[in-house]
Design an enzyme around this catalytic site. Structure first.
Site, mmCIF file in Angstrom:
data_model
loop_
_atom_site.group_PDB
_atom_site.id
_atom_site.type_symbol
_atom_site.label_atom_id
_atom_site.label_comp_id
_atom_site.label_asym_id
_atom_site.label_seq_id
_atom_site.Cartn_x
_atom_site.Cartn_y
_atom_site.Cartn_z
ATOM 1 N N ASP A 11 0.863 -1.177 0.000
ATOM 2 C CA ASP A 11 0.000 0.000 0.000
ATOM 3 C C ASP A 11 0.899 1.225 0.000
ATOM 4 O O ASP A 11 1.661 1.438 0.957
ATOM 5 C CB ASP A 11 -0.899 0.017 1.239
ATOM 6 N N ASP A 130 -13.679 -3.478 -1.839
ATOM 7 C CA ASP A 130 -13.502 -3.200 -0.412
ATOM 8 C C ASP A 130 -14.878 -3.316 0.228
ATOM 9 O O ASP A 130 -15.795 -2.551 -0.106
ATOM 10 C CB ASP A 130 -12.934 -1.794 -0.195
#
Length: 255
Positions: A11, A130
């Site tokens: 990330d 998500d």
């Protein structure tokens, strides 16, 4: 039985790898290129780099960061974040990626999935979902813009639609479990895996080796993705894959 995959996730925020809990409270984890090389050498089957602030900031992916990481890798490399058009995907592939991951843009324009798949093949298109559990009915709601905005969609239904539009894989992240180390959400993963014919990558919650065993068994995942557990040397990938193999989960073991 097909070989299962272990995927290391990077990330990236402002050019650095970061990791938080439930998408907030980010802490620095290192340089993307250095971590990409380290994870590959440790036996990761693939590396995923997600520019987590690109969509929220309304900009494209950090191409230079992608290029630096790609130069270190000889395993499949996926890049996501800030990809809104076919041209954005082309730039990512030109920078060295093997696959692209699209999330918010796919919700807003599902036809984008097909446009990228038609040009580069479905195997090169991952749709990232998500999801957060709903307090109302036990289902899972989809969020976009780095988990900041509700998409008004349910995870299982959106996964089916993404597959119909040409997605080659689903990258499924449990927002409830992300960064907690409490284990993957096997209920969520199993529900989506059972609803589609394409591979599902489980993400969010890895804290120990048992969690990987669980998500491949009861979660029916085709691959498991993790970040903190690898970045901070909680779990060695080579040792993890050997353990999984001994538990009857087919792995491609590093030499």
């Amino acid at each position: 039985m097909l070989t299962k995959r272990i995927i290391a996730c990077l990330d990236v925020d402002s050019g650095r790898v970061v990791k938080g809990t439930q998408f907030v409270n980010l802490r620095d984890a290192g340089d993307p290129a250095e971590l990409a090389r380290a994870h590959a050498e440790s036996g990761a089957d693939e590396v995923v780099l997600l520019d987590i602030s690109a969509t929220h900031e309304g900009r494209g992916t950090l191409i230079d960061t992608v290029k630096r990481a790609a130069r270190e890798l000889f395993i499949p490399f996926t890049v996501g974040g800030g990809i809104r058009r076919l041209e954005d995907a082309e730039a990512i592939f030109d920078a060295g990626a093997d696959k692209v991951s699209i999330n918010s843009a796919a919700i807003k324009d599902p036809e984008l999935i097909g446009r990228i798949a038609s040009r580069f093949g479905s195997q090169a298109v991952i749709v990232a979902i998500d999801a957060r559990s709903s307090a109302n009915d036990g289902s899972y709601d989809v969020f976009i813009a780095g988990g900041r905005t509700s998409a008004g969609r349910k995870a299982v239904e959106w996964a089916r639609e993404a597959e119909e539009h040409g997605a080659g894989e689903i990258l499924l992240t449990s927002m409830d479990r992300d960064g907690t180390g409490a284990g993957f959400d096997c209920k969520l993963t199993s529900a989506v895996s059972s609803a589609v014919q394409i591979p599902v990558i489980a993400s969010g919650g890895a804290g120990n080796s048992q969690h990987f065993i669980d998500v491949f068994a009861s979660g029916k995942a085709d691959a498991a993705l993790a970040a903190s557990i690898f970045h901070f040397a909680v779990q060695d990938i080579r040792e993890l894959k050997t353990l999984l193999q001994s538990n009857g989960i087919p792995m491609r073991l590093p030499c």
